[in-house]
Design an enzyme around this catalytic site. Structure first.
Site, PDB file in Angstrom:
ATOM      1  N   TYR A 189       0.839  -1.202   0.000  1.00  0.00           N
ATOM      2  CA  TYR A 189       0.000   0.000   0.000  1.00  0.00           C
ATOM      3  C   TYR A 189       0.871   1.249   0.000  1.00  0.00           C
ATOM      4  O   TYR A 189       1.908   1.284   0.650  1.00  0.00           O
ATOM      5  CB  TYR A 189      -0.894   0.030   1.247  1.00  0.00           C
ATOM      6  CG  TYR A 189      -2.013  -0.992   1.261  1.00  0.00           C
ATOM      7  CD1 TYR A 189      -2.318  -1.736   0.120  1.00  0.00           C
ATOM      8  CD2 TYR A 189      -2.769  -1.210   2.399  1.00  0.00           C
ATOM      9  CE1 TYR A 189      -3.350  -2.664   0.128  1.00  0.00           C
ATOM     10  CE2 TYR A 189      -3.795  -2.138   2.411  1.00  0.00           C
ATOM     11  CZ  TYR A 189      -4.080  -2.868   1.280  1.00  0.00           C
ATOM     12  OH  TYR A 189      -5.103  -3.774   1.292  1.00  0.00           O
ATOM     13  N   GLU A 223     -19.814   1.995  21.773  1.00  0.00           N
ATOM     14  CA  GLU A 223     -20.866   2.278  20.778  1.00  0.00           C
ATOM     15  C   GLU A 223     -21.139   3.774  20.617  1.00  0.00           C
ATOM     16  O   GLU A 223     -21.610   4.206  19.565  1.00  0.00           O
ATOM     17  CB  GLU A 223     -22.149   1.523  21.141  1.00  0.00           C
ATOM     18  CG  GLU A 223     -21.994   0.015  20.943  1.00  0.00           C
ATOM     19  CD  GLU A 223     -23.256  -0.780  21.254  1.00  0.00           C
ATOM     20  OE1 GLU A 223     -24.057  -0.312  22.081  1.00  0.00           O
ATOM     21  OE2 GLU A 223     -23.414  -1.851  20.661  1.00  0.00           O
TER      22      GLU A 223
END
Ligand SMILES: [Zn+2]
Ligand SMILES: [Zn+2]
Length: 450
Positions: free
Chosen positions: A352, A427
């Site tokens: 990459y 969350e």
């Protein structure tokens, strides 16, 4: 991607003139948003609030059903059905399982691309969650456990949330939103090329071509609410390599009768360490060269025929990357030759590039990051992880930000890192990520064509 981001607080010292402006803009919450954007904020806020519980539910579902690179069938189907229901134009099967959705706003304007990666990792989950993964799959011919240990479940859910928000604001949107759900960011077996590069080759950025691309990645070493960014390189170029050393087998008691590939290999490992420390300008950009495997021999008193090593190279500057790769080859070959052996360095083709955040775009969008409700935008140091968002950002100006996911009150610097079997996502961070991507989109569209 797996990497550790640290706050770049020392960079904000006034003496570092080059970064002073950026640091200032990170803290400048007073920069007024474009009037066209401001007009959209009430609806944006309302829609975000409505979608945030859904984002949590989607992420739990995806977390419980993780899929490895190029196997993201269930995830892609979920995404495609969602986008179609919202009125997006949808292309499926891009780079095997990728999904591209296009939503044309009611007014003319630029095209913003947003990218989420969808793949999980061959990791056995050790987090005590009611929706913990028990999934298994085949990877490189082996049965493995599968876990979303890099937060890509959150990225998919966040972008599904953004899709719903943008669809609800469609008539007001001055421009086009292109959503790119990408497979195989964590690479494929046997150095097969997939993910972002393959999506681009298969036209993900064609018709319409985006003006800019944004992405957000969850990271555990920032706390929930923290939004990290920087101009220039933010993730490293990542190249995997193998070194084959050929010697000549002989008895361990009579090394002069052969060529010892273990000694040559050891010299090569040490020789490699002098490339970064002695041969490149360390003030320009850092580099990391790690040999991670070294295999040779079968018995304590036999000098084997060959040794095999493998490792990873991380760089931020394309010229430096090329130079180090060239020197690795020369170092290995000449050291081996000096001892009567042979060595060859093979660089895998699935490496990459470094993700480079476009400096002008970063500066332009910093006030938007500072505006994210509940967020705290901050300049961070670059990470040494790899990320194939780099290829999207090579095509059009890109901005890649990191979203803290360690609960407030916990020491994020000690949190389990991305890719750990104990990687834990708070969350509450999902809302921050969703808001960040939506804010960047709305603000950029409102600023008009560049
Ligand atoms: Zn990762
Ligand atoms: Zn990742």
């Amino acid at each position: 991607m797996s990497f550790r981001f640290r706050l770049a607080a020392p960079l904000c010292l006034p003496v570092v003139l080059a970064t002073a402006a950026l640091c200032a803009s990170a803290q400048d919450k007073s920069a007024p948003p474009p009037a066209a954007a401001q007009a959209m904020y009430p609806l944006l806020a309302q829609r975000l609030q409505a979608v945030e519980p859904k984002v949590i539910a989607w992420r739990r579902d995806i977390h419980q059903h993780p899929e490895l690179g190029n196997q993201e069938k269930r995830t892609a189907a979920l995404v495609a059905a969602h986008l179609k229901a919202l009125g997006f134009e949808v292309r499926e099967g891009v780079a095997v399982t990728g999904v591209v959705g296009v939503l044309k706003g009611g007014k003319p304007g630029p095209v913003v691309a947003l990218r989420a990666d969808m793949d999980a990792l061959p990791v056995k989950e050790q987090v005590d969650l009611p929706f913990a993964s028990k999934a298994r799959a085949t990877w490189a011919g082996k049965e493995v456990d599968v876990m979303h240990a890099c937060g890509h479940d959150g990225h998919v859910a966040m972008l599904m949330g953004v899709a719903e928000v943008m669809a609800a604001m469609k008539d007001q949107l001055p421009g086009t939103v292109k959503l790119v759900f990408q497979p195989a960011e964590e690479k494929l077996p046997n150095a097969e090329i997939g993910g972002a590069r393959r999506m681009l080759a298969e036209g993900a950025f064609d018709a319409p071509k985006p003006d800019v691309v944004f992405a957000a990645h969850l990271v555990s070493n920032l706390n929930t609410g923290e939004i990290g960014y920087k101009a220039g390189p933010i993730t490293a170029a990542s190249d995997a390599f193998r070194v084959s050393v050929k010697g000549r087998q002989t008895h361990g008691s009579a090394p002069w009768s052969g060529v010892d590939p273990i000694v040559l290999g050891s010299q090569i490992v040490l020789g490699f360490q002098t490339i970064a420390s002695r041969q490149v300008n360390v003030t320009k950009e850092p580099s990391v060269l790690t040999v991670g495997t070294f295999q040779a021999g079968t018995r304590y008193n036999i000098i084997p025929d060959a040794a095999e090593m493998s490792g990873t190279l991380r760089t931020y500057d394309e010229q430096m990357r090329k130079f180090i790769i060239q020197r690795m080859g020369e170092t290995a070959e000449l050291i081996a030759k000096s001892g009567g052996g042979d060595a060859h360095v093979h660089i895998e083709e699935d490496g990459y590039a470094a993700t480079i955040n476009d400096a002008a775009l970063t500066e332009k969008m910093a006030p938007s990051l500072a505006r994210v409700p509940g967020g705290k935008a901050m300049v961070v140091q670059k990470g040494t992880g790899g990320e194939d968002f780099s290829f999207f950002a090579q095509k059009v100006p890109g901005l890649y930000v990191v979203i803290g996911n360690t609960p407030v009150g916990q020491d994020a610097s000690k949190a389990e890192a991305n890719h750990s079997p104990r990687f834990y996502v708070d969350e509450a961070s999902l809302a921050i990520g969703t808001r960040t991507l939506a804010q960047l989109t709305v603000d950029y569209l409102a600023m008009g064509k560049p």
